[in-house]
Design a protein around this motif. Structure first.
Motif, PDB file in Angstrom:
ATOM      1  N   THR A  67      47.972  12.735  19.422  1.00 29.39           N
ATOM      2  CA  THR A  67      46.810  12.327  20.211  1.00 29.39           C
ATOM      3  C   THR A  67      46.682  13.265  21.404  1.00 29.39           C
ATOM      4  O   THR A  67      47.690  13.604  22.039  1.00 29.39           O
ATOM      5  N   VAL A  68      45.446  13.678  21.685  1.00 28.41           N
ATOM      6  CA  VAL A  68      45.181  14.537  22.836  1.00 28.41           C
ATOM      7  C   VAL A  68      45.167  13.642  24.080  1.00 28.41           C
ATOM      8  O   VAL A  68      44.296  12.785  24.240  1.00 28.41           O
ATOM      9  N   ILE A  69      46.164  13.820  24.948  1.00 30.07           N
ATOM     10  CA  ILE A  69      46.247  13.044  26.181  1.00 30.07           C
ATOM     11  C   ILE A  69      45.262  13.590  27.213  1.00 30.07           C
ATOM     12  O   ILE A  69      44.560  12.840  27.884  1.00 30.07           O
ATOM     13  N   GLU A  70      45.195  14.904  27.345  1.00 28.70           N
ATOM     14  CA  GLU A  70      44.329  15.549  28.318  1.00 28.70           C
ATOM     15  C   GLU A  70      43.966  16.937  27.823  1.00 28.70           C
ATOM     16  O   GLU A  70      44.705  17.518  27.024  1.00 28.70           O
ATOM     17  N   ALA A  71      42.817  17.451  28.231  1.00 29.13           N
ATOM     18  CA  ALA A  71      42.379  18.783  27.825  1.00 29.13           C
ATOM     19  C   ALA A  71      41.672  19.439  28.998  1.00 29.13           C
ATOM     20  O   ALA A  71      40.996  18.774  29.784  1.00 29.13           O
ATOM     21  N   LYS A  72      41.832  20.745  29.107  1.00 25.50           N
ATOM     22  CA  LYS A  72      41.201  21.503  30.180  1.00 25.50           C
ATOM     23  C   LYS A  72      40.927  22.919  29.701  1.00 25.50           C
ATOM     24  O   LYS A  72      41.418  23.351  28.646  1.00 25.50           O
ATOM     25  N   LEU A  73      40.153  23.655  30.506  1.00 22.05           N
ATOM     26  CA  LEU A  73      39.792  25.034  30.201  1.00 22.05           C
ATOM     27  C   LEU A  73      40.405  25.915  31.272  1.00 22.05           C
ATOM     28  O   LEU A  73      39.922  25.963  32.408  1.00 22.05           O
ATOM     29  N   ASP A  74      41.491  26.584  30.922  1.00 25.47           N
ATOM     30  CA  ASP A  74      42.181  27.455  31.864  1.00 25.47           C
ATOM     31  C   ASP A  74      41.588  28.850  31.797  1.00 25.47           C
ATOM     32  O   ASP A  74      41.326  29.368  30.709  1.00 25.47           O
ATOM     33  N   ARG A  75      41.407  29.450  32.963  1.00 24.26           N
ATOM     34  CA  ARG A  75      40.747  30.755  32.988  1.00 24.26           C
ATOM     35  C   ARG A  75      41.588  31.841  32.333  1.00 24.26           C
ATOM     36  O   ARG A  75      41.070  32.744  31.701  1.00 24.26           O
ATOM     37  N   GLY A  76      42.893  31.757  32.483  1.00 27.82           N
ATOM     38  CA  GLY A  76      43.745  32.792  31.902  1.00 27.82           C
ATOM     39  C   GLY A  76      44.200  32.489  30.497  1.00 27.82           C
ATOM     40  O   GLY A  76      44.397  33.401  29.689  1.00 27.82           O
ATOM     41  N   ARG A  77      44.388  31.200  30.166  1.00 28.41           N
ATOM     42  CA  ARG A  77      44.946  30.839  28.856  1.00 28.41           C
ATOM     43  C   ARG A  77      43.923  30.261  27.897  1.00 28.41           C
ATOM     44  O   ARG A  77      44.231  30.044  26.729  1.00 28.41           O
ATOM     45  N   GLY A  78      42.728  29.981  28.363  1.00 30.10           N
ATOM     46  CA  GLY A  78      41.704  29.423  27.488  1.00 30.10           C
ATOM     47  C   GLY A  78      41.834  27.913  27.398  1.00 30.10           C
ATOM     48  O   GLY A  78      42.393  27.254  28.269  1.00 30.10           O
ATOM     49  N   PRO A  79      41.332  27.326  26.306  1.00 31.90           N
ATOM     50  CA  PRO A  79      41.441  25.865  26.147  1.00 31.90           C
ATOM     51  C   PRO A  79      42.897  25.432  26.001  1.00 31.90           C
ATOM     52  O   PRO A  79      43.641  25.966  25.177  1.00 31.90           O
TER      53      PRO A  79
END
Length: 899
Positions: free
Chosen positions: A576-588
């Motif tokens: 299960t995806v607990i949290e998701a974000k878009l990092d500028r250096g690493r991507g999703p």
């Protein structure tokens, strides 16, 4: 005891020592030679075989198979010992020796039976193998004979075809062409493999046979009674002279017929260069024309087309919508026939039109085919919750979710367990993100996975997600605050998920802490702790002083043992995806809790409408790992885009399957968004609600947040702010920094941009400043919601409130030139102000509402007239005033509303 070198001379002597018996060993010496002339004298011993009670050795009896078995002597009395030639008397065996030798004999018999059984099994296997090889050889021989028979029939058919062809096209040939054709068959027979070779020289016919006469073709076929082809003369000497063949017994010899050739007489075709002359002379050899060959092919095709064809019944797979062309292809029917059937039903269609599944099923069944209905959602079958029949399971770590009210010490308790300091990094000192960590229990050494949830009221969805993926819920309640609204909500989430609860009463180190009050308040919500006779475990802890933390971990481990958490770690991973974000250096980047199986680097994963290949796995300690087992939280890198928080993750076998699942989910997501935006017609209640909200004012917003969970909480809070008069319209909401495209969108709709824990890049900030777009940054969700609430309150229509000033009675009406009618009045109560709103009341009925234009006392203009004084009044644009009317004077105040 004296031992001589003579093998046969062994005697027992009775010395002064104890009597003993030498073993039955015959010794001798031999000289052993080595290389380089060396030699050595070696003592050789020969041991005799000892028998029990005079019975012969069973192995020796087995070896001598031809000889009959000797009868076994009766075991009633042991045989007397034999006297050796030297007169030595042997003692009888003791009971231990006799039992040892009997057991040895029994073991030997068992081994013999086992060896005999193994030999029989080997013989059976050898017989089966030989039978299979024999059957294979016989099958190969039958195939070879069938092949030879087929070749023979083909040769016969070829010879007959050649004979027919020569008869049909041989009008201009010599009469002796028939004997030549007759001679061609034996020649062909001699050229076949397997036929007897022809002898050179003169071939003599056997008695009783008839030789072929000129002009006849009475040779014996290859498959005749003789079983072989007739001998044909061959070799270079066959043209030297006539051969003598005897007709039979006593018959006169006559010359043999000349050898026949298979080719037609005439000049051979020149095989040199192609010239005009050679091309014109090519018709000397009659050949079949191309036109004739084409006519023959057409005749064969015509005969074949006249034969009735068998109709093929197919299983037609029909989706929810299909074009007529695709349906015809799947049924192997003509699209024209499908359209004709639709026209019979009264529907006019083109070949590219899309029809529904029910119509397609009717057409397919009418044409005699079987139908298999499929839906677009079938691509998700077998993706989750597949039954695992494997017995190779192992114990996994428990997943514990920490829940409770805001500022009750949930994150501080986890920091004390992890020896970390997460609280200091949170804006405003409150947790606004969901986190997953692993803690090693100091008592048992086992790992425990903790999920930290926010306690603010806006993060209800996060708490619900934490309750869904957990095994145990730790309910943190402050001893000095008691049960609060979010504490009740956490209890409801835990009950809905049907997971056990452990109550952690925190902040017991404070002087006003009252743990008993917390236990009593929990009873109101059907949570009965063990100290009150219930089954819910409660532990008094202090995150600040680290009191009773080991006891809390012990209770969690005990509850996990009771649950008996086991899973198969070798199956494909699910989580299960607990949290998701878009990092500028690493991507999703997605924080995933693996629930079943093992997630490895390189796996193809699907989560919601996003797919990808795992490029890296990062643990909660920031270390890169190659795989993550059950109950392990990791950050996953490699998604094409950030998935939604709460989406289920699964590992699929290939990219094609992943694309099918994600395309279906993306299509569903677009359809749902379009339906919500367009406001499709529904029930009568929905239509009335749309009419009611048609004049509602909207506050356009563009929201960008750092993670999906925070964005979800912001959207939920703003949606609750909306009323029937004003509401927030979210033009775009996403994860990541504010880009230039967001500024362009805001400019088109005159919207405000809100950034939560994110910033605008350089280009976006410059564009916003140039176009006058306001960008507001927030780190605490309280401030964001309050500011949006104030801005939306400004769109509300203000409230008008009347304040009564006073009443006046009209005594007389005066007509004044250039002014009009002026009412002479007396103020009966209150005051009358110039410019105030007035109502003219006649017979208790309001006949006019307006403003007071003139207020005079004697001849002077005054601002107000007190009660009991007389004055002159005139209305704006109204002159129908009469004596006895009452003037009511009031003031209208505007009050700004708020949400």
């Amino acid at each position: 005891m004296v031992d001589t070198k003579t093998p046969g001379d062994k005697k027992l002597s009775v010395p002064s020592k104890t009597l003993s018996l030498k073993p039955r060993v015959e010794t001798g010496t031999v000289r052993q030679s080595f290389s380089h002339g060396r030699s050595k004298q070696v003592v050789v011993e020969k041991r005799g075989k000892r028998r029990i009670d005079g019975t012969p050795e069973p192995q020796a009896a087995e070896v001598a198979k031809p000889a009959p078995a000797a009868p076994t002597p009766a075991p009633s009395r042991p045989a007397p010992p034999r006297n050796a030639g030297s007169g030595v008397v042997l003692r009888t065996l003791t009971e231990d020796e006799r039992s040892a030798r009997a057991s040895a004999l029994a073991d030997a018999k068992v081994r013999e039976v086992e060896e005999r059984r193994q030999a029989e099994e080997e013989a059976q296997r050898r017989a089966v193998r030989e039978a299979a090889e024999r059957a294979e050889r016989e099958a190969a021989e039958s195939r070879r004979k069938a092949e030879e028979e087929r070749h023979r029939h083909e040769d016969e058919a070829k010879r007959k075809a050649e004979t027919e062809a020569k008869k049909r096209f041989g009008e201009g040939e010599q009469p002796q062409s028939a004997p030549r054709a007759a001679a061609a068959a034996p020649a062909a027979a001699t050229s076949r493999p397997g036929a007897p070779a022809a002898r050179t020289g003169t071939a003599t016919a056997r008695p009783g046979t008839t030789t072929a006469r000129p002009g006849t073709s009475t040779q014996r076929p290859a498959g005749g009674p003789l079983g072989r082809a007739p001998a044909v003369a061959a070799g270079p000497d066959e043209d030297d002279g006539p051969r003598q063949i005897r007709r039979g017994p006593g018959g006169a010899a006559r010359p043999a017929a000349a050898p026949k050739t298979t080719h037609k007489p005439g000049p051979q075709k020149e095989r040199g260069r192609l010239t005009v002359v050679t091309a014109l002379n090519a018709d000397e050899v009659r050949e079949r024309s191309i036109a004739s060959f084409r006519r023959r092919t057409q005749r064969l095709k015509g005969h074949a087309s006249n034969e009735p064809k068998e109709k093929l019944i197919r299983e037609v797979v029909i989706p929810e919508a299909i074009t007529i062309q695709e349906l015809a292809n799947r049924m192997a029917e003509r699209a024209v026939d499908v359209i004709r059937m639709l026209m019979k039903q009264g529907a006019m269609h083109k070949i590219t039109d899309v029809i529904d599944a029910d119509t397609a099923q009717l057409i397919a069944e009418e044409l005699g085919h079987t139908v298999k209905r499929v839906a677009a959602s079938d691509v998700e079958e077998g993706l989750f919750d597949t039954v695992d029949d494997s017995t190779d399971t192992e114990t996994r770590s428990p997943v514990v979710t920490v829940m409770g009210h805001v500022d009750h010490g949930k994150t501080s308790l986890l920091d004390a367990l992890r020896h970390a300091n997460v609280v200091s990094g949170e804006a405003g000192g409150i947790t606004q993100h969901i986190g997953a960590y692993q803690v090693v229990s100091p008592e048992s050494g086992k790992k425990i996975t903790f999920i930290d949830t926010p306690g603010h009221a806006a993060f209800t969805a996060m708490r619900a997600r934490g309750a869904k993926v957990t095994d145990i819920v730790v309910l943190v309640v402050a001893a000095d605050d008691g049960v609060m609204p979010q504490t009740v909500e956490a209890i409801n989430h835990a009950k809905a998920a049907r997971v056990p609860i452990i109550v952690a009463i925190n902040k017991i180190d404070k002087p006003d802490a009252k743990p008993e009050r917390v236990r009593t308040e929990l009873l109101q919500h059907e949570v009965q702790v063990e100290s009150f006779g219930g089954d819910v475990v409660d532990v008094e802890v202090s995150a600040k002083n680290k009191t009773n933390l080991d006891k809390l971990l012990e209770m969690i481990a005990l509850q996990a043992d009771i649950l008996d958490l086991k899973t198969n770690s070798e199956r494909p991973a699910e989580g299960t995806v607990i949290e998701a974000k878009l990092d500028r250096g690493r991507g999703p980047v997605a924080t995933v809790l693996v629930q079943r199986g093992t997630l490895r680097v390189g796996d193809i994963i699907v989560a919601g409408a996003e797919m990808g290949r795992v490029r890296a796995l990062i643990s909660d300690q920031g270390e890169t790992v190659q795989e993550a087992g059950p109950s392990v939280p990791v950050e996953v890198l490699g998604f094409n885009g950030p998935p939604e928080a709460g989406d289920r993750l699964a590992v699929v076998e290939n990219e094609a399957r992943a694309r099918q699942v994600t395309s279906y989910r993306a299509h569903q997501k677009r359809e749902n968004a379009a339906a919500s935006i367009s406001g499709m017609r529904g029930s009568l209640e929905q239509m009335m609600s749309q009419l009611k909200t048609a004049g509602r004012k909207e506050f356009p917003l563009i929201i960008k947040a750092d993670v999906q969970g925070s964005l979800e909480a912001i959207l939920g809070s703003l949606e609750k702010l909306g009323t029937d008069e004003v509401a927030a319209r979210i033009l775009h909401a996403g994860v990541g920094g504010i880009s230039e495209s967001d500024v362009t969108l805001a400019e088109g709709f005159n919207a405000a941009i809100i950034g939560f824990s994110v910033r605008a890049n350089k280009e976006a900030a410059a564009a916003a400043k140039r176009n006058g777009i306001e960008i507001r940054y927030y780190n605490i969700i309280y401030d964001l919601v309050d500011d949006v609430k104030k801005a939306m309150s400004g769109l509300l229509a203000p409230t008008l409130r009347e304040t009564m000033l006073g009443n006046a009675a009209i005594l007389e009406i005066f007509n004044i030139s250039k002014v009009g009618k002026v009412a002479g009045c007396r103020v009966t109560d209150g005051t009358v102000e110039r410019g105030a709103n007035v109502r003219l009341i006649r017979d208790n009925v309001v006949v006019h509402e307006g403003k007071l234009s003139t207020l005079k006392r004697f001849k002077d203009e005054v601002k107000e007239v007190q009660s009991g004084q007389e004055c002159g009044m005139a209305f704006e644009n109204y002159h129908d005033m009469r004596a006895g009317d009452v003037i009511e004077c009031y003031r209208v105040e505007t009050i700004q509303r708020s949400l």
